[in-house]
Scaffold this active site. Structure first.
Site, PDB file in Angstrom:
ATOM      1  N   GLU A  80       1.003  -1.283   0.087  1.00 29.78           N
ATOM      2  CA  GLU A  80       0.122  -0.008   0.114  1.00 29.78           C
ATOM      3  C   GLU A  80       0.906   1.315  -0.008  1.00 29.78           C
ATOM      4  OE1 GLU A  80      -2.521   0.756   3.413  1.00 29.78           O
ATOM      5  OE2 GLU A  80      -4.057   1.458   2.161  1.00 29.78           O
ATOM      6  N   GLY A 121       3.419   1.758  10.902  1.00 29.39           N
ATOM      7  CA  GLY A 121       3.289   1.147  11.883  1.00 29.39           C
ATOM      8  C   GLY A 121       3.024  -0.429  11.770  1.00 29.39           C
ATOM      9  N   ALA A 122       1.924  -0.587  10.784  1.00 24.92           N
ATOM     10  CA  ALA A 122       1.606  -1.970  10.463  1.00 24.92           C
ATOM     11  C   ALA A 122       0.861  -1.735   9.351  1.00 24.92           C
ATOM     12  CB  ALA A 122       0.658  -2.382  11.643  1.00 24.92           C
ATOM     13  N   MET A 123       0.476  -2.921   8.580  1.00 20.89           N
ATOM     14  CA  MET A 123      -0.101  -2.951   7.211  1.00 20.89           C
ATOM     15  C   MET A 123      -1.288  -4.295   7.292  1.00 20.89           C
ATOM     16  SD  MET A 123      -0.596  -1.789   4.359  1.00 20.89           S
ATOM     17  CE  MET A 123      -1.972  -2.640   3.179  1.00 20.89           C
ATOM     18  N   ASN A 183      -2.421  -6.404   5.472  1.00 24.65           N
ATOM     19  CA  ASN A 183      -2.536  -7.575   4.444  1.00 24.65           C
ATOM     20  C   ASN A 183      -3.389  -8.695   4.825  1.00 24.65           C
ATOM     21  OD1 ASN A 183      -0.063  -6.007   3.260  1.00 24.65           O
ATOM     22  ND2 ASN A 183       0.878  -6.879   5.061  1.00 24.65           N
ATOM     23  N   HIS A 202      -6.391  -2.082  15.248  1.00 24.60           N
ATOM     24  CA  HIS A 202      -6.747  -1.172  14.344  1.00 24.60           C
ATOM     25  C   HIS A 202      -6.576  -2.114  12.783  1.00 24.60           C
ATOM     26  CE1 HIS A 202      -6.019   2.519  11.634  1.00 24.60           C
ATOM     27  NE2 HIS A 202      -5.551   1.691  10.997  1.00 24.60           N
ATOM     28  N   GLU A 203      -5.580  -2.917  12.829  1.00 23.36           N
ATOM     29  CA  GLU A 203      -5.217  -3.830  11.720  1.00 23.36           C
ATOM     30  C   GLU A 203      -6.502  -5.102  11.703  1.00 23.36           C
ATOM     31  OE1 GLU A 203      -3.261  -2.534   9.728  1.00 23.36           O
ATOM     32  OE2 GLU A 203      -2.399  -1.132  11.095  1.00 23.36           O
ATOM     33  N   GLU A 259      -9.297   4.162   6.910  1.00 24.52           N
ATOM     34  CA  GLU A 259      -8.349   4.370   7.823  1.00 24.52           C
ATOM     35  C   GLU A 259      -9.188   5.100   9.078  1.00 24.52           C
ATOM     36  OE1 GLU A 259      -5.765   3.044   8.127  1.00 24.52           O
ATOM     37  OE2 GLU A 259      -5.160   2.592   6.107  1.00 24.52           O
TER      38      GLU A 259
HETATM   39 ZN   LIG Z   1      -4.949   1.537   8.876  1.00 30.92          ZN
END
Ligand SMILES: [Zn+2]
Length: 916
Positions: free
Chosen positions: A192, A325-327, A329, A361-362, A384
């Site tokens: 992303e 921070g994180a993704m 997938n 969040h993820e 988001e």
């Molecule tokens: Zn996010």
């Protein structure tokens, strides 16, 4: 994705204060074209989803940023063979696609790939070779065939190879040292917004959803993880061939592969979903806390959304080098280590909260983002803002005692601060070029978006809101949707005109300041106007002025000893409200959920405060002081009045309210002259000291997490901003005790002690802290000591830290933040600025783009007129573009700080006379 917001997760750790997203301290990225009306935005963003656009690829008719729609991918059979030592990979893919009308050209995305062959086969007939042409500027690959392809299903096979880069995007290489000091490589992905095209040629737009069937061919000693479960594992030619099951239909930016020496936890089952955490060897014992919140939030979301988790397994992986921070997938969520791995015993509350937030969040994205995806990047906020909102709900449900919605005030304040700039932008705006999407991962998309969703949820009611969300997800599952689709679902369930209410918040920049005053007939008048720190909205803002919002306003009136709550929807510029004849006080924005500021006329503010500040709940006190500080910075309230007001908060025990106070003191510390600093320190000691004395250094039994955190933060402030020598001495003593026995000091106090010791430290201590950074046993400890290296005062030591940010010694995921921290250190900022100017090219080449943007955020601390001029000259002469409106926002924040300095220095100096 989870932006790398060190800050809002760990508010008030003294030595990271300057990188916090609070008030004026952090500039964040933004974007172009901030000034379009809602109707225009609708028109511009409602792009055709079908074949009615870019029907043909005839030269001159092609949208440079959107692929033609006459060829649609259905499925990718993808085989990749990474060589971690040579940092290369070879790939082959067969894409099953539909040709909608005859064409002799297929256009898809690819960049930095060497495509060696491309051929296509139909339902019958021989394979047909394509002529391959790459267009690097548009990141595209054009395949041309000698005769047109007829409508129908085709299979396109391509072979290619590429580099495992060190830029933390696309398919990239990460490295780490094992316990013996041996360096190992691993490979990971970050696609992303638009970097899947760096790993394999593809239709790299979110609404080209397809099924992915991935095979990874790897060294047999390594492990591979991708989005789905392993369908088979075989050996061939000395390699391990790992074939993964078909994914659900999804966007390219959610595809992931991770290859390396990585180890999983034992799976826990959440319904039918096995859940595991992964790390490099030796860190598995830090996975427990993350696994707990992962499990809790996954089941929370299954209940909330009313839809089972859409993948077939869920892996969460900590990657040693990770830009954000994180993704999210699907099924293979990647994290930077500090956002996933944590030692529950030694971590601060803030560090635990950050892990909980990011993990929740993820997980929220598995539905909001992965199952239903925005049609195009203009709708990024849908992903988001929602994930940010849902993360709060999930963490609040998991640990109600953390009062997560109270600390969300900090996030809302961060959004207020950037959105109060003339150079802000609407939450949603038209996005054309991919680079514009990169600049969208900012506080306006996440925090403002989540704030206005919270306001809407409170306005229509949590159950109605949830049912609207369920409707939206059900209707658009496995597909794409736009903002309006969400409003339709919410409006349908709420039976209210949601778009009319929300459009102003989503498609207009900025937010209202509500001025509350009593008119001559004794009625309350509420007037709204856009809040900006600097007067006279910039001429580049084409918005008609005055702009108004539909404001769901909740207020509490106390009369005759009784309180009464009323809800009003403000739609006009001025609204008059009758008050009972015996009214005593009025509070606007009861509960604190509204995304607007309030400016009380002096008599209204006096009545409110005199009625007893303890009658207000924490979020209300937060807003009173936060709005007062913002109006002070904007020149609407005298600084001396604000400084007097802070005296009413010396008995305050809410950590978020204190965050605002301390942040305002930090701001003053950045604009004050060297000569006046001791008086400011004495003032700060006077404000902070009583609470530090009362709280002591040791938690009491039954104390809340918030109080423990507050203790650490106030001690840090007193030792650094207050420069309190007794606190500094005590910190040194306790540090020795802590080094002998790590349980001797409460974990929430340790970061402040380290920060105070750095603040007062010499070269010997620098070397020790550097050694502790290198030998740290948790990601949080590593980070703590790393950032302590930016908090020393001697220039020679800060020079050493700066030199190491570009020497390869410090990971590029951290280095730009370290530079930013030194820019925010009043003893090192000029040094750091000179360093940035001298080494700009190298940093630009070395650091991930978003890191570079955040580094530049530190520039807002260079708050003197001379430095401001120099900063402007540098960026103008070099024609530097940080993406979107990032640079404009940074420069405006700097201008605001300098404006306050020029305007209020004299008053500040006189006010501080009593502290000399
Ligand atoms: Zn996010």
């Amino acid at each position: 994705m989870r932006a790398k917001t060190i800050s809002r997760r760990q508010t008030l750790q003294a030595f990271t204060k300057h990188v916090r997203l609070l008030l004026l301290t952090i500039p964040v990225t933004s974007c172009v074209n901030s000034c379009l009306h809602s109707s225009f935005v609708q028109a511009a963003t409602e792009r055709p989803k079908g074949e009615d656009m870019n029907q043909d690829s005839a030269p001159g008719t092609l949208d440079p940023y959107r692929l033609p729609r006459h060829v649609v991918p259905l499925r990718y059979d993808l085989r990749l063979e990474p060589d971690l030592t040579a940092a290369r990979f070879a790939g082959e893919e067969t894409i099953t696609l539909t040709v909608l009308h005859p064409t002799s050209e297929i256009v898809l995305n690819a960049i930095e790939l060497d495509i060696t062959s491309a051929q296509i086969t139909g339902e019958s007939g021989p394979a047909r070779q394509a002529t391959i042409a790459l267009d690097a500027s548009l990141q595209r690959c054009h395949l041309t065939f000698a005769t047109p392809l007829s409508p129908g299903v085709w299979r396109l096979t391509m072979t290619f190879c590429g580099t495992l880069n060190d830029k933390l995007r696309g398919f990239y290489r990460s490295t780490y040292k094992d316990e013996r000091g041996t360096i190992h490589n691993m490979a990971a992905t970050q696609f992303e917004a638009t970097d899947a095209r760096r790993a394999f040629p593809c239709w790299d737009e979110p609404d080209f959803k397809a099924v992915f069937a991935t095979t990874l061919v790897i060294d047999p000693a390594l492990t591979a993880v991708s989005n789905s479960t392993i369908a088979s594992e075989t050996h061939a030619g000395g390699k391990k061939v790992v074939r993964f099951a078909d994914t659900m239909k999804m966007s390219t930016y959610l595809v992931a592969f991770i290859v390396g020496r990585i180890e999983p936890t034992e799976p826990v089952m959440i319904g039918k979903t096995p859940l595991r955490l992964w790390s490099v060897p030796g860190k598995g014992h830090l996975a427990r806390f993350g696994q707990d919140i992962a499990a809790a939030s996954l089941s929370f979301f299954e209940r909330y959304y009313g839809i089972p988790y859409p993948g077939d397994k869920l892996d969460l992986l900590a990657i040693p080098d990770f830009a954000s921070g994180a993704m999210e997938n699907l099924g293979a969520i990647t994290y930077r280590e500090t956002a996933l791995l944590v030692d529950r015993q030694s971590a601060t509350h803030g560090e635990l909260e950050r892990v909980a937030d990011v993990v929740a969040h993820e997980n929220a994205h598995m539905w909001f983002g992965d199952l239903v995806t925005m049609s195009w990047w203009n709708g990024l906020w849908l992903n988001e803002a929602f994930a940010t909102f849902m993360e709060m709900l999930a963490v609040d449900a998991w640990k109600p005692e953390w009062k997560r919605w109270d600390s969300f005030g900090i996030s809302r304040a961060a959004a207020f601060s950037v959105d109060g700039l003339r150079s802000t932008r609407p939450i949603e705006y038209p996005v054309q070029a991919p680079k514009d999407a990169d600049a969208m991962f900012d506080v306006l998309t996440y925090e403002k978006g989540a704030s206005v969703l919270r306001m809407l949820e409170q306005h229509i009611g949590p159950t109605v809101f949830r049912d609207g969300v369920r409707d939206y997800l059900r209707v658009h599952a496995y597909g794409n949707a736009d903002t309006n689709d969400l409003w339709i679902s919410l409006g349908k369930i709420a039976k209210q005109p949601v778009p009319e209410l929300m459009d102003g918040w989503i498609f207009q920049p900025g937010y209202p300041l509500i001025t509350a005053e009593i008119n001559q007939s004794g009625r309350l008048v509420l007037s709204q106007q856009r809040f900006t720190y600097l007067p006279n909205p910039s001429p580049i803002t084409h918005h008609p002025s005055p702009v108004t919002w539909q404001i769901p306003l909740q207020m509490r009136v106390t009369a005759g000893g009784k309180t009464n709550t009323s809800r009003i929807l403000l739609t006009e510029k001025d609204t008059t409200v009758p008050l009972p004849h015996d009214w005593e006080s009025v509070l606007i924005n009861e509960g604190g959920h509204g995304f607007y500021r309030v400016r009380y006329a002096p008599d209204l503010l006096d009545r409110l405060l005199n009625a007893g500040i303890d009658r207000l709940v924490a979020t209300e006190r937060f807003n009173v002081i936060n709005d007062a500080w913002a109006t002070t910075v904007a020149g609407l309230m005298p600084l001396t009045d604000y400084l007097d007001l802070t005296a009413r908060f010396t008995a305050e025990r809410d950590k978020n309210v204190w965050a605002v106070l301390l942040d305002s003191f930090s701001f003053l510390n950045r604009i004050i002259t060297v000569e006046d600093r001791p008086a400011l320190e004495a003032f700060i000691r006077g404000r902070v000291g009583p609470s530090v004395t009362e709280l002591g250094w040791v938690p009491r039994s039954g104390e809340s997490e918030g109080t423990k955190q507050l203790r650490g933060e106030l001690i840090g402030a007193q030792g650094k901003l207050g420069n309190d020598s007794a606190i500094q001495d005590r910190a040194a003593e306790l540090y020795r005790a802590y080094r002998n026995d790590a349980t001797a000091v409460d974990p929430n106090v340790v970061p402040s002690i380290v920060a105070i010791l750095a603040h007062t430290g010499d070269a010997t201590r620098y070397d020790k802290f550097n050694e502790r950074f290198r030998t740290a046993t948790t990601p949080q400890e590593e980070r703590r000591y790393l950032f302590s290296l930016a908090a020393f005062q001697p220039k020679a030591l800060l020079e050493r830290t700066l030199a190491r940010t570009i020497s390869g010694e410090i990971r590029t995921q951290d280095a730009p933040f370290l530079v930013s921290a030194i820019l925010g250190n009043v003893y090192g900022r000029e040094l750091a600025w000179t360093f940035v100017k001298t080494n700009w090219e190298k940093m630009d080449q070395l650091f991930p783009k978003q890191g570079l943007r955040r580094m530049c955020g530190g520039i807002v601390s260079l708050a003197t007129p001379e430095l401001e001029r120099d900063v402007r000259d540098f960026f103008t002469t070099r024609k530097i573009d940080l993406g979107g409106k990032t640079l404009d926002q940074i420069l405006e924040q700097l201008q605001i700080a300098v404006t306050v300095r020029e305007r209020d220095s004299r008053a500040l100096r006189m006010y501080l006379d009593r502290y000399r």
